[in-house]
Design a protein around this motif. Structure first.
Motif, PDB file in Angstrom:
ATOM      1  N   GLN A 410       0.795  -1.214   0.000  1.00 56.74           N
ATOM      2  CA  GLN A 410       0.000   0.000   0.000  1.00 56.74           C
ATOM      3  C   GLN A 410       0.841   1.284   0.000  1.00 56.74           C
ATOM      4  O   GLN A 410       1.950   1.327   0.517  1.00 56.74           O
ATOM      5  N   HIS A 411       0.275   2.331  -0.595  1.00 57.80           N
ATOM      6  CA  HIS A 411       0.725   3.719  -0.450  1.00 57.80           C
ATOM      7  C   HIS A 411      -0.512   4.522  -0.064  1.00 57.80           C
ATOM      8  O   HIS A 411      -1.612   3.976   0.060  1.00 57.80           O
ATOM      9  N   ASN A 412      -0.367   5.836   0.085  1.00 56.72           N
ATOM     10  CA  ASN A 412      -1.546   6.692   0.073  1.00 56.72           C
ATOM     11  C   ASN A 412      -1.166   8.034  -0.559  1.00 56.72           C
ATOM     12  O   ASN A 412      -0.005   8.237  -0.943  1.00 56.72           O
ATOM     13  N   CYS A 469       3.045  10.615  -0.933  1.00 62.13           N
ATOM     14  CA  CYS A 469       2.616   9.488  -0.108  1.00 62.13           C
ATOM     15  C   CYS A 469       2.764   9.911   1.343  1.00 62.13           C
ATOM     16  O   CYS A 469       3.792  10.461   1.733  1.00 62.13           O
ATOM     17  N   LEU A 471       2.756   7.811   3.892  1.00 68.06           N
ATOM     18  CA  LEU A 471       3.513   6.861   4.702  1.00 68.06           C
ATOM     19  C   LEU A 471       4.848   7.561   4.921  1.00 68.06           C
ATOM     20  O   LEU A 471       5.590   7.827   3.967  1.00 68.06           O
ATOM     21  N   HIS A 474       8.080   6.664   3.264  1.00 72.08           N
ATOM     22  CA  HIS A 474       8.078   6.887   1.811  1.00 72.08           C
ATOM     23  C   HIS A 474       8.267   8.373   1.498  1.00 72.08           C
ATOM     24  O   HIS A 474       9.026   8.747   0.608  1.00 72.08           O
ATOM     25  N   MET A 479       9.071  10.231  -1.957  1.00 68.36           N
ATOM     26  CA  MET A 479       7.868   9.917  -2.742  1.00 68.36           C
ATOM     27  C   MET A 479       6.944  11.134  -2.697  1.00 68.36           C
ATOM     28  O   MET A 479       5.874  11.123  -2.078  1.00 68.36           O
TER      29      MET A 479
END
Ligand SMILES: [Cu+2]
Length: 487
Positions: A410-412, A469, A471, A474, A479
């Motif tokens: 997963q990422h967000n 992202c 997280l 990340h 990211m």
């Protein structure tokens, strides 16, 4: 990358030795000697700070003071751990302002390292946003100001220094920023709204504690960053909330670096979700669980019976096709906060049946469309470069973004300066809990999410907004991209 098998087994064995009283968490990175704290400590409520109104030639300005500073915090009673907080040793005050008010935040950095203060979810000029360009050196200060120009919501603030956000948030730098409507006579007025009485802030964070009760970070390069072995609610493990009213509103923030939660109650009682990241849903939504990835918020209203206790629990989250789920923080249920109802409860207003329809999202045919592919620690094949502006948009311009997570984990996605709407996920309508105002959405493995919004109305060729992202590992690893709003 998934955890190595050895690290996974280590994590699983660590979870197995925990006493039942402690949150037994999977994927915690291999701490064999995890402190156990039974439920019993009263849930602390961060102090409410409504600032002071300063008047100058430009009119009244609601002014707040935030001083990031180092201190110590006891997650485990009697065991002091290094910490950071705003105006204190851990977390920060709950700031509160109303729509239409001009606000100013006087920030004074008392840390021995540089930091920023980012206002997550706020519609504001990029120069006030507190992204990684807004570094404040030790001893330095800043005073961003803007006018609150968005619906009532549960927003938050936290540091955003490029490369050390996980550490600073992990040591305790986070606080809520509540927005109210200017005149609150609508259906929302029936919601519980006495701060700390029936309107409860819940900042939920996993923490990786060592045997001496100190916060540690995962050095192994786990694909999600640090996954904690203990759960803190407003900084406290094993917290208990005394409830004195029939209904209680919980403003839940997932302020963890990498852990996803699926909040519900141990007896599976149903509750109503009333607001997402950026404000009220169209109507109260009855659920038995709500999932939050890092930085997402949900406001829920739950009803209690006199004299009962019920546990707010996190059930194993749906992380898509990750395997094994434990390695990504998905394998176990654990307890978060216990609610203890008094023998007699004050009556609460009935929930309204609706709050009012949200405006239609911007239409794709009129919008600029952009595509973002999340892969590894890159967006569209690039890592963050503080000197590179990825694109420029016009103030207020309609945008539709296609956001693809091509990874098997997963990422967000968080976009600064705006609240957006989720149009669809792999072409299907979003679940109702994500159909309202959002500033952060989960990106499950191999999902395409499509979002729509209007760009901020503030033109500024120099200061960028971020998208990234959330997280935190990340994000720290780059990211992230940035855009400016120009004329
Ligand atoms: Cu990510």
């Amino acid at each position: 990358m998934p955890l190595t098998r050895r690290a996974f087994l280590r994590a699983a064995s660590a979870a197995a030795v925990l006493a039942p009283a402690a949150p037994a968490l999977a994927g915690c990175g291999g701490t064999e000697d995890v402190p156990t704290v039974p439920f019993g400590a009263r849930l602390p409520i961060p102090p409410l700070d409504q600032g002071t109104v300063e008047t100058s030639d430009g009119g009244p300005v609601r002014t707040f003071r935030l001083a990031p500073q180092a201190g110590t915090h006891e997650y485990v009673p009697g065991k002091a751990a290094e910490s950071m907080g705003y105006n204190g040793a851990y977390l920060g005050p709950t700031l509160r302002a109303a729509r239409g008010e001009k606000v100013r935040i006087r920030i004074e950095n008392r840390l021995s390292e540089a930091t920023t203060v980012h206002f997550h979810g706020m519609a504001l000029p990029a120069a006030a946003d507190g992204g990684p360009h807004a570094m404040i050196d030790p001893g330095g200060s800043a005073a961003p100001e803007w006018t609150i120009d968005q619906p009532a919501a549960t927003l938050w603030y936290h540091p955003h220094p490029h490369g050390s956000t996980e550490k600073q948030v992990g040591l305790g730098l986070a606080g809520l920023f509540l927005l109210d409507e200017a005149h609150d006579g609508g259906p929302a007025a029936a919601l519980p709204h006495q701060y700390g009485v029936d309107d409860i802030p819940l900042i939920i964070q996993d923490r990786r504690l060592d045997g001496s009760g100190k916060v540690t970070f995962d050095p192994s390069g786990n694909s999600l960053g640090t996954l904690g072995n203990s759960i803190a609610a407003n900084g406290t493990l094993g917290a208990v909330l005394p409830v004195t009213t029939q209904r209680v509103r919980l403003r839940i923030l997932n302020a963890s670096a990498g852990r996803w939660f699926r909040f519900g109650f141990a007896d599976r009682r149903r509750f109503h979700m009333v607001a997402s990241d950026g404000g009220l849903l169209a109507a109260p939504l009855e659920l038995d669980a709500v999932q939050l990835s890092p930085a997402e918020r949900a406001e829920i209203v739950v009803e209690l019976r006199p004299g009962e206790s019920v546990m707010l629990r996190s059930f194993a989250p749906d992380l898509g096709r990750v395997s094994p789920p434990d390695a990504f923080g998905g394998g176990r249920d654990f307890d978060v906060v216990r609610l203890d109802a008094a023998a007699s409860l004050a009556p609460s207003s009935a929930l309204p049946s609706a709050f009012g329809a949200l405006p239609a999202p911007v239409e794709a045919r009129t919008a600029t469309s952009r595509s973002f592919t999340f892969s590894g620690r890159q967006i569209n094949g690039r890592t963050m470069d503080m000197g590179r502006i990825d694109f420029t948009a016009a103030p207020g311009a309609p945008e539709v973004w296609f956001v693809d997570n091509v990874n098997p984990y997963q990422h967000n996605l968080h976009v600064h300066g705006v609240q957006f709407r989720l149009l669809d996920i792999n072409g299907a309508p979003p679940p109702p809990e994500r159909a309202g105002w959002k500033d952060t959405i989960p990106l499950l493995p191999r999902e395409r999410n499509r979002i729509a919004f209007r760009m901020p109305r503030y033109a500024d060729a120099e200061h960028p907004y971020m998208y990234h992202c959330h997280l935190l590992t990340h994000e720290d690893q780059g990211m992230m991209g940035q855009f400016t709003v120009g004329t």
